[in-house]
Design an enzyme around this catalytic site. Structure first.
Site, PDB file in Angstrom:
ATOM      1  N   GLY A   1       0.772  -1.245   0.000  1.00  0.00           N
ATOM      2  CA  GLY A   1       0.000   0.000   0.000  1.00  0.00           C
ATOM      3  C   GLY A   1       0.793   1.280   0.000  1.00  0.00           C
TER       4      GLY A   1
ATOM      5  N   ASP B   1       0.776   3.588   4.475  1.00  0.00           N
ATOM      6  CA  ASP B   1      -0.265   4.225   3.689  1.00  0.00           C
ATOM      7  C   ASP B   1      -1.394   4.733   4.589  1.00  0.00           C
ATOM      8  OD1 ASP B   1      -1.077   1.648   4.352  1.00  0.00           O
ATOM      9  OD2 ASP B   1      -1.759   1.115   2.349  1.00  0.00           O
TER      10      ASP B   1
ATOM     11  N   ASP C   1      -5.136   2.631  10.861  1.00  0.00           N
ATOM     12  CA  ASP C   1      -6.539   2.390  11.137  1.00  0.00           C
ATOM     13  C   ASP C   1      -6.681   2.014  12.615  1.00  0.00           C
ATOM     14  OD1 ASP C   1      -9.156   1.123  11.138  1.00  0.00           O
ATOM     15  OD2 ASP C   1      -9.006   1.013   8.971  1.00  0.00           O
TER      16      ASP C   1
ATOM     17  N   GLY D   1      -4.458   0.544  14.476  1.00  0.00           N
ATOM     18  CA  GLY D   1      -3.184   0.676  15.178  1.00  0.00           C
ATOM     19  C   GLY D   1      -2.569  -0.670  15.518  1.00  0.00           C
ATOM     20  N   ASN D   2      -3.296  -1.754  15.311  1.00  0.00           N
ATOM     21  CA  ASN D   2      -2.785  -3.091  15.633  1.00  0.00           C
ATOM     22  C   ASN D   2      -1.494  -3.411  14.893  1.00  0.00           C
ATOM     23  OD1 ASN D   2      -4.717  -4.091  17.492  1.00  0.00           O
ATOM     24  ND2 ASN D   2      -6.154  -4.445  15.828  1.00  0.00           N
ATOM     25  N   THR D   3      -1.514  -3.244  13.595  1.00  0.00           N
ATOM     26  CA  THR D   3      -0.345  -3.577  12.783  1.00  0.00           C
ATOM     27  C   THR D   3       0.848  -2.725  13.181  1.00  0.00           C
ATOM     28  OG1 THR D   3      -1.789  -4.175  10.941  1.00  0.00           O
ATOM     29  CG2 THR D   3       0.529  -3.737  10.425  1.00  0.00           C
ATOM     30  N   LEU D   4       0.637  -1.414  13.261  1.00  0.00           N
ATOM     31  CA  LEU D   4       1.755  -0.513  13.549  1.00  0.00           C
ATOM     32  C   LEU D   4       2.302  -0.693  14.941  1.00  0.00           C
ATOM     33  CD1 LEU D   4       3.125   1.568  11.726  1.00  0.00           C
ATOM     34  CD2 LEU D   4       0.958   0.803  10.856  1.00  0.00           C
TER      35      LEU D   4
ATOM     36  N   LYS E   1      -6.762   7.366  10.442  1.00  0.00           N
ATOM     37  CA  LYS E   1      -8.190   7.193  10.702  1.00  0.00           C
ATOM     38  C   LYS E   1      -8.367   7.007  12.215  1.00  0.00           C
ATOM     39  CE  LYS E   1     -10.167   4.476   7.489  1.00  0.00           C
ATOM     40  NZ  LYS E   1     -10.785   3.257   6.917  1.00  0.00           N
TER      41      LYS E   1
ATOM     42  N   ASP F   1      -5.808  -0.454  -1.553  1.00  0.00           N
ATOM     43  CA  ASP F   1      -6.573  -1.346  -2.414  1.00  0.00           C
ATOM     44  C   ASP F   1      -7.797  -1.920  -1.724  1.00  0.00           C
ATOM     45  OD1 ASP F   1      -5.778  -4.664  -1.855  1.00  0.00           O
ATOM     46  OD2 ASP F   1      -4.814  -3.075  -0.708  1.00  0.00           O
TER      47      ASP F   1
END
Length: 178
Positions: A46, A102, A105, A107-110, A133, A162
């Site tokens: 992304g 990109d 959202d 925050g879990n991933t980051l 967001k 995407d």
């Protein structure tokens, strides 16, 4: 042929506004790290459009690396589970690492990624995102150093984002209308 006909996509942020904000962010990063080298980490897929444009606006010596992380799959919401598909190829110890995303959202991933990077002992670790967001934030320990745009809770596509691998190549940020 208009390939967006399958879904109704409305423009949220124009290509011109994106380019203007990226130039401003590049100038902010250049000023902050003046006289140093930065190590940009592009989170694929992304952020590839954003990272390449941002890199052109940072007037500093730079290294770039790429990481592939998945948390969405074919869904429109993060699963909360991250899967590192491709790790960095270089060592980040002692470097000024800028993680380029990109969108942030939940925050879990980051949150998990930043902990992972921190364990590798960078000199500095900063986070740069094109879109934030905050209404969707579940994990609140994610500190964003550079934000392009704060957006409402809508599912967005374009400029690298995407929907099941479609619409990444739109030159703007659009939202999918149900």
């Amino acid at each position: 042929m208009d390939f967006t006909k399958k879904h109704k996509i409305s423009v949220m942020i124009s290509e011109e506004d994106i380019q203007k904000r990226i130039a401003e962010m590049g100038a902010e990063i250049t000023k902050r790290f003046e006289g140093e080298t930065v190590y940009l980490v592009c989170i694929l897929k992304g952020s590839v459009f954003f990272t390449t444009e941002l890199a052109k606006k940072i007037e500093l010596p730079m290294e770039m690396d790429f990481m592939t992380v998945s948390s969405y799959g074919a869904a429109t919401a993060s699963s909360g589970v991250i899967n590192i598909k491709q790790d960095l190829t270089g060592d980040i110890e002692g470097k000024n690492v800028i993680v380029v995303e990109d969108i942030i959202d939940s925050g879990n991933t980051l949150s998990r990624l930043l902990q992972y990077f921190q364990s590798r002992n960078p000199k500095t670790l900063t986070l740069c995102t094109l879109l934030d967001k905050p209404d969707r934030r579940v994990v609140h320990d994610v500190v964003v150093d550079y934000t392009g745009f704060v957006i409402p809770d809508k599912f967005v596509v374009g400029y690298g984002l995407d929907w099941d691998q479609r619409y990444r190549n739109l030159p703007y940020i659009g939202f999918v209308e149900e």
